[in-house]
Enzyme design. Structure first.
Site, PDB file in Angstrom:
ATOM      1  N   HIS A  34       0.812  -1.219   0.000  1.00  0.00           N
ATOM      2  CA  HIS A  34       0.000   0.000   0.000  1.00  0.00           C
ATOM      3  C   HIS A  34       0.846   1.271   0.000  1.00  0.00           C
ATOM      4  O   HIS A  34       0.422   2.296  -0.530  1.00  0.00           O
ATOM      5  CB  HIS A  34      -1.005  -0.050   1.161  1.00  0.00           C
ATOM      6  N   HIS A  38      -7.616  -7.445  -8.429  1.00  0.00           N
ATOM      7  CA  HIS A  38      -7.957  -8.278  -7.263  1.00  0.00           C
ATOM      8  C   HIS A  38      -8.210  -7.323  -6.097  1.00  0.00           C
ATOM      9  O   HIS A  38      -7.315  -7.079  -5.285  1.00  0.00           O
ATOM     10  CB  HIS A  38      -6.813  -9.223  -6.896  1.00  0.00           C
ATOM     11  N   SER A  67      -6.616  -1.609  -1.072  1.00  0.00           N
ATOM     12  CA  SER A  67      -6.216  -0.847  -2.264  1.00  0.00           C
ATOM     13  C   SER A  67      -7.359  -0.007  -2.871  1.00  0.00           C
ATOM     14  O   SER A  67      -7.124   1.161  -3.231  1.00  0.00           O
ATOM     15  CB  SER A  67      -5.587  -1.778  -3.303  1.00  0.00           C
ATOM     16  N   GLU A 124     -13.450  -7.876  -8.164  1.00  0.00           N
ATOM     17  CA  GLU A 124     -13.275  -8.876  -7.093  1.00  0.00           C
ATOM     18  C   GLU A 124     -14.195 -10.053  -7.382  1.00  0.00           C
ATOM     19  O   GLU A 124     -15.393  -9.874  -7.544  1.00  0.00           O
ATOM     20  CB  GLU A 124     -13.590  -8.242  -5.725  1.00  0.00           C
ATOM     21  N   ASP A 136      -2.916  -7.830  -7.454  1.00  0.00           N
ATOM     22  CA  ASP A 136      -2.612  -8.307  -6.095  1.00  0.00           C
ATOM     23  C   ASP A 136      -3.313  -9.645  -5.859  1.00  0.00           C
ATOM     24  O   ASP A 136      -4.259  -9.735  -5.068  1.00  0.00           O
ATOM     25  CB  ASP A 136      -3.106  -7.225  -5.109  1.00  0.00           C
TER      26      ASP A 136
HETATM   27  C1  LIG Z   1      -4.722 -10.135  -1.572  1.00  0.00           C
HETATM   28  S1  LIG Z   1      -6.406  -9.969  -1.817  1.00  0.00           S
HETATM   29  C2  LIG Z   1      -6.613  -8.358  -2.451  1.00  0.00           C
HETATM   30  C3  LIG Z   1      -6.366  -7.258  -1.480  1.00  0.00           C
HETATM   31  C4  LIG Z   1      -6.513  -5.874  -2.047  1.00  0.00           C
HETATM   32  N1  LIG Z   1      -5.841  -5.728  -3.322  1.00  0.00           N
HETATM   33  C5  LIG Z   1      -5.982  -4.839  -1.110  1.00  0.00           C
HETATM   34  O1  LIG Z   1      -4.834  -4.393  -1.277  1.00  0.00           O
HETATM   35  O2  LIG Z   1      -6.708  -4.441  -0.214  1.00  0.00           O
HETATM   36  C6  LIG Z   1      -6.665 -10.919  -3.258  1.00  0.00           C
HETATM   37  C7  LIG Z   1      -8.115 -10.947  -3.706  1.00  0.00           C
HETATM   38  O3  LIG Z   1      -8.161 -11.549  -5.004  1.00  0.00           O
HETATM   39  C8  LIG Z   1      -9.382 -12.244  -5.118  1.00  0.00           C
HETATM   40  N2  LIG Z   1      -9.196 -13.193  -6.237  1.00  0.00           N
HETATM   41  C9  LIG Z   1      -8.513 -14.352  -6.244  1.00  0.00           C
HETATM   42  N3  LIG Z   1      -8.500 -14.888  -7.469  1.00  0.00           N
HETATM   43  C10 LIG Z   1      -9.195 -14.033  -8.268  1.00  0.00           C
HETATM   44  C11 LIG Z   1      -9.481 -14.009  -9.661  1.00  0.00           C
HETATM   45  N4  LIG Z   1      -9.084 -14.992 -10.480  1.00  0.00           N
HETATM   46  N5  LIG Z   1     -10.169 -12.958 -10.141  1.00  0.00           N
HETATM   47  C12 LIG Z   1     -10.576 -11.949  -9.329  1.00  0.00           C
HETATM   48  N6  LIG Z   1     -10.332 -11.913  -8.008  1.00  0.00           N
HETATM   49  C13 LIG Z   1      -9.633 -12.943  -7.485  1.00  0.00           C
HETATM   50  C14 LIG Z   1      -9.561 -12.866  -3.759  1.00  0.00           C
HETATM   51  O4  LIG Z   1     -10.923 -13.176  -3.528  1.00  0.00           O
HETATM   52  C15 LIG Z   1      -9.039 -11.769  -2.829  1.00  0.00           C
HETATM   53  O5  LIG Z   1     -10.063 -10.957  -2.352  1.00  0.00           O
END
Ligand SMILES: C[S@@+](CC[C@H](N)C(=O)[O-])C[C@H]1O[C@@H](n2cnc3c(N)ncnc32)[C@H](O)[C@@H]1O
Length: 278
Positions: free
Chosen positions: A19, A42, A100, A118, A164
């Site tokens: 972040h 993500h 994010s 998401e 991410d």
């Molecule tokens: C590490 S977290 C994201 C955190 C966020 N970027 C933040 O910084 O606050 C990863 C997210 O990716 C989502 N995710 C995983 N595989 C995915 C996909 N193929 N497409 C979209 N989202 C996905 C998960 O559900 C999860 O919420």
């Protein structure tokens, strides 16, 4: 079926690197008047409650943002990030941790655009509740790699692509390399920021070498590992890969990572790395 929920991990040491980098890159894009697009493939839930049962279960934030909150900060980029955390927490208690999408919504201007994605239904609902009233945001619930394919280049021809993943599926690493090569063909001037965990050092290096071998230009890596490399012992550190970084990034991060490493230190000094890969 996705099982990862970021609410268990919000505000941990890896989130801080991620972040702080995000805020740095958005501040850089904000230096020019021209509008841009922020694509968050993500997104997670957007905002996290550090008093929730999920946060309490792992208590990961106590080694991350809670430590940061106690530190006397010197580097301007760390102070800048802390200002944003304070902005969403009224009073003195640290209760809310911005993910994010929330950080980006605080930093983008009225003429900029957020494309948030998401896949997990619960976190997608949280994200919609948090940001759907914001006219700059378009929120999707699709596969991240499909969104990347469909959304680039953005009409603004300027932007940050923030990737991410939770890396829940083994093939996410390989898919990401292919997706990046293809995204870069369509939007070569965009800034890309990709988060990665260090779990097995050997696997991390092999994966990064594969990415480097694609010939993607202007690729930089920054990394912070509070724990020594130990294969099979969980996440010991994390990093960001940046394509088309601001020219100031390497020097600024060499300084700020030193301070961050000191704040988050676990007994013995951790390791930081800032290097160009191309
Ligand atoms: C590490 S977290 C994201 C955190 C966020 N970027 C933040 O910084 O606050 C990863 C997210 O990716 C989502 N995710 C995983 N595989 C995915 C996909 N193929 N497409 C979209 N989202 C996905 C998960 O559900 C999860 O919420």
């Amino acid at each position: 079926m996705l099982s990862y929920r970021h609410s268990f991990h919000a505000g941990n040491f890896a989130d801080l690197l991620k972040h702080i980098t995000l805020v740095y890159l958005l501040d850089y894009l904000n230096k020019k008047d021209k509008p841009y697009c922020y694509l968050d493939t993500h997104s997670g839930a957007g905002l996290y409650d550090l008093t929730s049962s999920h946060a309490a279960k792992t208590n990961e934030f106590s080694e991350g943002i809670a430590r940061f909150a106690q530190a006397s900060l010197e580097q301007p980029q760390l102070l800048r990030y802390w200002q944003l955390i304070k902005k969403i927490n009224s009073g003195t208690q640290l209760r809310l941790y911005p993910g994010s999408p929330q950080l980006a919504s605080l930093l983008l201007r009225p003429t900029d655009r957020l494309l948030l994605n998401e896949l997990h239904s619960t976190d997608h609902k949280h994200l919609v509740a948090l940001l759907s009233q914001d006219k700059r945001c378009l929120i999707k619930q699709e596969d991240a790699f499909a969104v990347l394919k469909a959304s680039l280049p953005p009409k603004e021809k300027r932007g940050l692509v923030f990737i991410d993943p939770s890396y829940e599926k083994k093939d996410d690493y390989q898919k990401l390399i292919q997706a990046l090569v293809s995204a870069h063909k369509r939007f070569a001037t965009g800034v890309y920021a990709i988060w990665y965990p260090v779990i097995s050092r050997q696997d991390t290096e092999a994966w990064i070498q594969k990415l480097v071998a694609t010939g993607l230009p202007k690729l930089m890596r920054i990394e912070h590992c509070p724990y020594p490399d130990t294969s099979g012992q969980g996440m010991t550190g994390s990093g960001m890969l940046i394509i088309n970084p601001p020219y100031t990034l390497a020097e600024d991060f060499k300084k700020l990572l030193k301070e961050l490493e000191f704040i988050l230190r676990q007994g013995t000094p951790g390791k930081i790395r800032v290097e160009s890969l191309s």
